[in-house]
Design a protein around this motif. Structure first.
Motif, PDB file in Angstrom:
ATOM      1  N   LEU A 122       1.734  -2.499  10.197  1.00 28.19           N
ATOM      2  CA  LEU A 122       2.414  -1.334  10.760  1.00 28.19           C
ATOM      3  C   LEU A 122       1.434  -0.262  11.195  1.00 28.19           C
ATOM      4  CD1 LEU A 122       5.530  -0.880   8.460  1.00 28.19           C
ATOM      5  CD2 LEU A 122       5.379  -2.009  10.647  1.00 28.19           C
ATOM      6  N   TYR A 123       0.309  -0.114  10.477  1.00 31.41           N
ATOM      7  CA  TYR A 123      -0.606   0.985  10.786  1.00 31.41           C
ATOM      8  C   TYR A 123      -1.919   0.518  11.397  1.00 31.41           C
ATOM      9  CZ  TYR A 123       2.234   4.497   8.599  1.00 31.41           C
ATOM     10  OH  TYR A 123       3.240   5.365   8.310  1.00 31.41           O
ATOM     11  N   GLY A 124      -2.214  -0.771  11.290  1.00 28.46           N
ATOM     12  CA  GLY A 124      -3.494  -1.239  11.799  1.00 28.46           C
ATOM     13  C   GLY A 124      -4.657  -0.854  10.905  1.00 28.46           C
ATOM     14  N   VAL A 125      -4.424  -0.681   9.589  1.00 20.14           N
ATOM     15  CA  VAL A 125      -5.518  -0.416   8.653  1.00 20.14           C
ATOM     16  C   VAL A 125      -6.370  -1.674   8.577  1.00 20.14           C
ATOM     17  CG1 VAL A 125      -6.120   0.249   6.311  1.00 20.14           C
ATOM     18  CG2 VAL A 125      -4.006   1.063   7.316  1.00 20.14           C
ATOM     19  N   LYS A 126      -7.674  -1.507   8.669  1.00 20.82           N
ATOM     20  CA  LYS A 126      -8.538  -2.699   8.656  1.00 20.82           C
ATOM     21  C   LYS A 126      -8.806  -3.110   7.206  1.00 20.82           C
ATOM     22  CE  LYS A 126     -10.758  -2.260  13.096  1.00 20.82           C
ATOM     23  NZ  LYS A 126     -10.135  -1.057  13.663  1.00 20.82           N
ATOM     24  N   ILE A 127      -8.041  -4.061   6.729  1.00 22.46           N
ATOM     25  CA  ILE A 127      -8.227  -4.553   5.365  1.00 22.46           C
ATOM     26  C   ILE A 127      -8.835  -5.943   5.459  1.00 22.46           C
ATOM     27  CG2 ILE A 127      -7.063  -5.202   3.242  1.00 22.46           C
ATOM     28  CD1 ILE A 127      -4.952  -3.132   3.949  1.00 22.46           C
ATOM     29  N   LYS A 128      -9.924  -6.154   4.747  1.00 22.02           N
ATOM     30  CA  LYS A 128     -10.556  -7.465   4.874  1.00 22.02           C
ATOM     31  C   LYS A 128     -10.294  -8.306   3.632  1.00 22.02           C
ATOM     32  CE  LYS A 128     -14.876  -5.412   3.436  1.00 22.02           C
ATOM     33  NZ  LYS A 128     -16.217  -5.013   3.771  1.00 22.02           N
ATOM     34  N   MET A 129     -10.281  -9.589   3.818  1.00 23.59           N
ATOM     35  CA  MET A 129     -10.162 -10.576   2.750  1.00 23.59           C
ATOM     36  C   MET A 129      -8.846 -10.476   1.976  1.00 23.59           C
ATOM     37  SD  MET A 129     -13.538 -11.849   2.276  1.00 23.59           S
ATOM     38  CE  MET A 129     -13.934 -11.952   0.552  1.00 23.59           C
ATOM     39  N   ILE A 130      -7.728 -10.414   2.660  1.00 21.22           N
ATOM     40  CA  ILE A 130      -6.450 -10.493   1.950  1.00 21.22           C
ATOM     41  C   ILE A 130      -6.235 -11.943   1.545  1.00 21.22           C
ATOM     42  CG2 ILE A 130      -3.997 -10.023   2.047  1.00 21.22           C
ATOM     43  CD1 ILE A 130      -4.436  -8.044   4.157  1.00 21.22           C
ATOM     44  N   ASP A 131      -5.712 -12.110   0.337  1.00 23.03           N
ATOM     45  CA  ASP A 131      -5.540 -13.448  -0.210  1.00 23.03           C
ATOM     46  C   ASP A 131      -4.670 -14.317   0.699  1.00 23.03           C
ATOM     47  OD1 ASP A 131      -6.642 -14.761  -2.193  1.00 23.03           O
ATOM     48  OD2 ASP A 131      -5.131 -14.317  -3.717  1.00 23.03           O
ATOM     49  N   LEU A 132      -3.529 -13.771   1.059  1.00 24.71           N
ATOM     50  CA  LEU A 132      -2.600 -14.506   1.909  1.00 24.71           C
ATOM     51  C   LEU A 132      -2.365 -13.629   3.124  1.00 24.71           C
ATOM     52  CD1 LEU A 132      -0.551 -16.867   2.229  1.00 24.71           C
ATOM     53  CD2 LEU A 132       1.061 -15.475   0.998  1.00 24.71           C
ATOM     54  N   ASP A 133      -3.146 -13.878   4.180  1.00 26.12           N
ATOM     55  CA  ASP A 133      -3.101 -12.987   5.334  1.00 26.12           C
ATOM     56  C   ASP A 133      -2.060 -13.504   6.320  1.00 26.12           C
ATOM     57  OD1 ASP A 133      -3.563 -11.250   7.345  1.00 26.12           O
ATOM     58  OD2 ASP A 133      -5.737 -11.342   7.200  1.00 26.12           O
ATOM     59  N   TYR A 134      -1.057 -12.699   6.599  1.00 22.92           N
ATOM     60  CA  TYR A 134      -0.020 -13.144   7.535  1.00 22.92           C
ATOM     61  C   TYR A 134      -0.431 -12.945   8.994  1.00 22.92           C
ATOM     62  CZ  TYR A 134       3.419 -13.911   3.886  1.00 22.92           C
ATOM     63  OH  TYR A 134       4.101 -14.401   2.817  1.00 22.92           O
ATOM     64  N   ARG A 135      -1.563 -12.346   9.218  1.00 20.43           N
ATOM     65  CA  ARG A 135      -2.081 -12.111  10.576  1.00 20.43           C
ATOM     66  C   ARG A 135      -1.041 -11.461  11.486  1.00 20.43           C
ATOM     67  NH1 ARG A 135      -6.772 -14.529  10.085  1.00 20.43           N
ATOM     68  NH2 ARG A 135      -6.852 -16.308   8.706  1.00 20.43           N
ATOM     69  N   ASP A 136      -0.571 -10.297  11.035  1.00 20.96           N
ATOM     70  CA  ASP A 136       0.401  -9.510  11.817  1.00 20.96           C
ATOM     71  C   ASP A 136       1.719 -10.233  12.070  1.00 20.96           C
ATOM     72  OD1 ASP A 136      -1.445  -7.618  11.771  1.00 20.96           O
ATOM     73  OD2 ASP A 136      -1.914  -7.592  13.907  1.00 20.96           O
ATOM     74  N   LYS A 137       2.048 -11.180  11.212  1.00 24.43           N
ATOM     75  CA  LYS A 137       3.318 -11.868  11.408  1.00 24.43           C
ATOM     76  C   LYS A 137       4.245 -11.687  10.201  1.00 24.43           C
ATOM     77  CE  LYS A 137       2.907 -13.874  15.461  1.00 24.43           C
ATOM     78  NZ  LYS A 137       1.986 -12.808  15.891  1.00 24.43           N
ATOM     79  N   LEU A 138       4.007 -10.622   9.410  1.00 27.43           N
ATOM     80  CA  LEU A 138       4.896 -10.385   8.269  1.00 27.43           C
ATOM     81  C   LEU A 138       6.261  -9.963   8.770  1.00 27.43           C
ATOM     82  CD1 LEU A 138       5.131 -10.080   5.143  1.00 27.43           C
ATOM     83  CD2 LEU A 138       4.575  -7.697   5.464  1.00 27.43           C
ATOM     84  N   TYR A 139       6.272  -8.947   9.605  1.00 22.22           N
ATOM     85  CA  TYR A 139       7.503  -8.564  10.287  1.00 22.22           C
ATOM     86  C   TYR A 139       7.445  -9.122  11.690  1.00 22.22           C
ATOM     87  CZ  TYR A 139       7.895  -5.139   6.558  1.00 22.22           C
ATOM     88  OH  TYR A 139       7.990  -4.544   5.361  1.00 22.22           O
TER      89      TYR A 139
END
Lengths: 123, 147, 360
Positions: free
Chosen positions: A91-108
Motif C-alpha cells: 500500500l505504501y511502497g515501503v522498501k522492506i527486504k527479505m520478507i519470509d513470504l513475499d507476495y510481491r505486491d499481490k496481497l491485495y
C-alpha cells in the motif's frame, strides 16, 4: 476490576536498530501485535507494536525514515509479521527486504502500485 | 457422549408454527425508530446545505434557487447523520427500507409554490435593502471625500 | 511417502461466506503446507480515511464489518475521544457496553450456526440462527438497524435506550438463555459434534504467542487475554474473568464461544442493573483532534487495533484498523499442517474468519 489501561509507550528508534530491539522485546516476554505505516510530511512512519498479555502493556517501536531507505524484515524473528510487512510494502511502497513470504505486491488484488504511498501525494 | 441429543428439539420444531414470515405477502412490522429511509418535510427546509456537507456518501444535493432537495436513494446508507446535522430538524428517519430496483434513481423534492414565492420575496427585499445600504455608504464616502 | 500435489481451497467454498484462498500442499490425504492469499474484497477504507472528516469517519469505520459493526464504530470513537481528552458520560458508556455485548451474542450465534453447518448438522444451524434472530430484533428496537447500528458519535452516543426497552432486552435475554441451554447440551455432548471437533487442529500456547493469534482462538489454547480487562467503555465497573481453556482444539474453541454467550448475557444483566439514571448522552466536541493513539478492544473475533493519528485538522492523517482475522491467519496456516484434508473446511471456520474486515 484490577487492571487499568496502561499508558502506551512509544519508543523512537533508527531503522538499523530495529532487529536488535525486536529481539530484545521478544526475549522479555512481549508478543507482536501489529505493524503499520503512515506517510506524514513526505516521510514514512513505521510503527511496530508489541504487547505484554500479562500486564496488558503496549510498547510501540517507531521508525521515521525517508521513502527510499531499506528496512530489514522482522519475519525471521516474528513469523506473525508476514502480512503486515506485505501490506506496508504494497500500500505504501515501503522498501522492506527479505520478507519470509513475499507476495510481491499481490496481497491485495489492486491495480495501482503503492496507492497510499508517495506517488499519490505527487499527483 | 450422547446420541440424538437434538432429537426432542427437532421434533418440537416439526410441529411448531414457522419462525419466519411469508415476507412479500405478509407486511413486515418495524419497531419504532427503525432506520429505513430519509424523509424531508420540504417546506421547512432552508436550503442551508448542512446535510450535503455531512453526508458521508455524497448522496444529497440541494439547489437553493430552485428550492429542491435531491437524494440518490441507492447511494444513501441510512446512517442518519444528515438527520442529526439538520438545523431546522426537517429531516426524519422513517420506517421501511428502500426497495430494490433495476436502475439507480434520484428522488427530487421541490418546495411548494407559495413557499418559493415567499422566499423569492424575502430575497428581493434583502437585495433591495443591501442596495440601499450600499448606496448610502457610497454617498457618505463621497461626501467625506469632498469634505 | 506419497506424491505432493497442490489443492486450491476457496475463494468459493461451501463453508466460506467470504472469499479467502488457501493453497494446500497435500501428501496423500495429509496437508503438509498451507499458503494463504487474501485480497479479493479489498475496499480501501483506510485510504478513504484521508478524504472524509473525522466525524463522518465513524460511519465509514462501522461499515468495515457487518457482524462486529458496532464495535468498530466504538473503537474508532474511543480512540478519537482519547486523543481529544473527552470524558464520555457514564450512561453513554453503559449503553455502549450493552450494545457491544448484544453484538457479541449475535456474532457468536452466527458462528455456532456456521460451525454446525460446516460439520453437517443442518438442524442445529437453523436453531442457532433462529435464536440469533431475536437478538437482531433487539438491535433494531434499540438502535434502529439490524446490523449497522450508527448510534456512536465522537463524544457519546446518539440514542438512548429508555426504561421499557431495557425491560424488553431483559425479558428477551431470559428466553434466549433458556434456548441456549438446549443447544449448549447438544454442542457439548452430542456424539456427532464431538467426533468432528475433539482433538482436531491442536495449537499450543507457544505457537499461538509466536504467531500472534488473538481472541477466542488464543483463549482456547490457554492464552489468558481478553481486552475487555482494559476497562474501556463501562467494563471497568462490571465483574468478569476471561474464559480460558487449555485444550487448544476445535472443541475448546467452540466451548469458549458458547460460554462467552452466557458471559455476555450476564454482563448485559449486570450493566442494565447498574446503568445510571442521568440523561446525559454526549459531551460537546470542540476543535479537531491532535495527537495519536492506539486503541485496543475485544471484538467477538478477538483483539482489534485502532490507530488514529491527527494533526489538528478535520481530516485525519492516518486511520488504521487491524482486525482480529488479520492476526489469526498465520496461526490458521500453522494449524492446517498435518491435518486431514476433510477437516480443512472446519478448521478454517474455527478461527471465525471475517475476510471483508480483514482486507478493509
Amino acid at each position: 476490576m484490577d487492571i487499568k489501561i496502561p499508558e502506551n509507550e512509544l519508543e523512537m528508534i533508527e531503522g538499523s536498530d530495529l532487529l536488535k530491539r525486536v529481539l530484545e522485546l521478544k526475549k522479555s516476554g512481549f508478543r507482536f501485535s501489529q505493524a503499520n505505516a503512515a506517510l506524514i510530511d513526505g516521510n514514512f512512519e513505521l510503527s511496530y507494536s508489541f504487547s505484554d498479555y500479562e500486564t496488558y502493556g503496549l510498547h510501540t517501536l517507531r521508525i521515521v525514515t525517508d521513502t527510499e531507505q531499506e528496512i530489514p524484515s522482522i519475519t525471521q524473528i516474528v513469523p506473525a509479521a508476514v502480512f503486515y510487512e506485505n501490506e506496508m510494502k504494497e500500500l505504501y511502497g515501503v522498501k522492506i527486504k527479505m520478507i519470509d513470504l513475499d507476495y510481491r505486491d499481490k496481497l491485495y488484488r489492486i491495480r495501482q502500485t503503492a496507492p497510499m504511498g508517495k506517488q499519490k501525494t505527487e499527483e | 457422549m450422547a446420541l440424538m441429543k437434538f432429537a426432542p428439539e427437532a421434533l418440537k420444531n416439526l410441529f411448531m408454527k414457522p419462525a419466519t414470515k411469508m415476507y412479500p405477502n405478509e407486511e413486515p412490522v418495524y419497531p419504532e425508530g427503525s432506520r429505513g429511509h430519509v424523509k424531508i418535510s420540504i417546506d421547512d427546509c432552508i436550503s442551508c446545505g448542512m446535510c450535503v456537507r455531512a453526508c458521508p456518501n455524497g448522496a444529497l444535493k440541494v439547489d437553493r434557487n430552485a428550492g429542491t432537495w435531491t437524494i440518490d436513494r441507492f447511494d444513501c446508507i441510512a446512517c442518519g447523520y444528515c438527520v442529526l446535522k439538520c438545523p431546522k430538524k426537517c429531516l426524519f428517519m422513517e420506517k421501511g427500507y428502500q426497495v430494490p430496483g433495476p436502475e439507480k434513481k434520484e428522488d427530487t423534492y421541490t418546495k411548494s409554490p407559495e413557499v418559493l414565492a415567499a422566499e423569492e420575496e424575502k430575497r428581493r427585499i434583502a437585495a433591495m435593502k443591501a442596495a440601499e445600504a450600499k448606496a448610502a455608504m457610497e454617498a457618505k464616502a463621497s461626501e467625506e471625500k469632498k469634505g | 511417502m506419497g506424491k505432493r500435489s497442490v489443492i486450491p481451497f476457496g475463494p468459493q467454498h461451501p463453508v466460506l461466506p467470504e472469499p479467502i484462498h488457501i493453497d494446500l500442499v497435500v501428501e496423500d490425504e495429509k496437508v503438509v503446507e498451507a499458503v494463504p492469499s487474501i485480497g479479493f474484497v479489498h475496499r480501501g477504507l483506510e485510504s478513504l480515511a484521508e478524504k472524509k472528516d473525522f466525524n463522518q469517519l465513524v460511519y465509514v469505520a462501522e461499515r468495515t464489518c457487518g457482524i462486529c459493526s458496532f464495535q468498530h464504530g466504538m473503537g474508532y470513537c474511543e480512540a478519537v475521544e482519547h486523543i481529544m481528552g473527552l470524558e464520555v458520560p457514564r450512561r453513554a458508556k453503559f449503553l455502549r457496553t450493552i450494545w457491544a455485548e448484544l453484538s457479541r451474542i449475535h456474532s457468536h450465534l452466527l458462528w455456532l450456526g456456521l460451525l454446525a453447518d460446516g460439520f453437517g448438522f443442518e438442524n442445529l444451524f437453523y436453531q442457532c440462527w433462529r435464536i440469533r434472530e431475536k437478538i437482531l430484533d433487539l438491535h433494531e428496537l434499540t438502535a434502529g438497524g439490524r446490523l449497522i447500528f450508527s448510534v456512536n458519535k465522537v463524544g457519546g452516543v446518539i440514542k438512548d435506550i429508555e426504561g421499557d426497552k431495557l425491560d424488553t432486552i431483559l425479558s428477551t435475554l431470559d428466553e434466549v438463555d433458556d434456548e441456549l441451554r438446549v443447544i449448549r447440551s447438544v454442542f457439548f455432548e452430542d456424539r456427532t459434534v464431538l467426533s468432528r471437533l475433539k482433538g482436531v487442529g491442536i495449537l499450543s500456547k507457544e505457537q499461538i504467542n509466536d504467531l500472534g493469534a488473538v481472541g477466542p482462538f488464543a483463549r482456547a489454547s490457554g492464552v489468558r487475554v481478553d481486552m475487555r480487562m482494559l476497562g474501556y467503555a463501562a467494563y471497568d465497573e462490571l465483574s468478569f474473568v476471561p474464559i480460558v481453556s487449555n485444550d487448544g482444539d476445535c472443541y475448546a474453541r467452540c466451548f469458549i464461544r458458547m460460554m462467552e454467550l452466557f458471559q455476555s448475557i450476564k454482563l448485559i444483566r449486570e450493566a442494565i442493573g447498574k446503568i445510571p439514571a442521568e440523561k446525559d448522552l454526549e459531551v460537546p466536541v470542540k476543535g479537531n483532534p491532535d495527537g495519536e493513539y492506539f486503541m485496543r478492544l475485544e471484538q467477538p473475533r478477538g483483539e482489534a487495533f485502532y490507530y488514529v493519528k491527527a494533526s489538528g485538522k478535520p481530516i485525519l492523517d492516518r486511520m488504521r484498523i487491524r482486525t482480529p482475522t488479520f492476526a489469526n491467519i498465520p496461526a490458521l496456516c500453522e494449524m492446517l499442517k498435518n491435518t486431514e484434508i476433510a477437516d480443512v473446511g472446519l478448521l478454517v471456520l474455527t478461527i471465525d474468519p471475517c475476510v471483508s474486515c480483514t482486507e478493509r
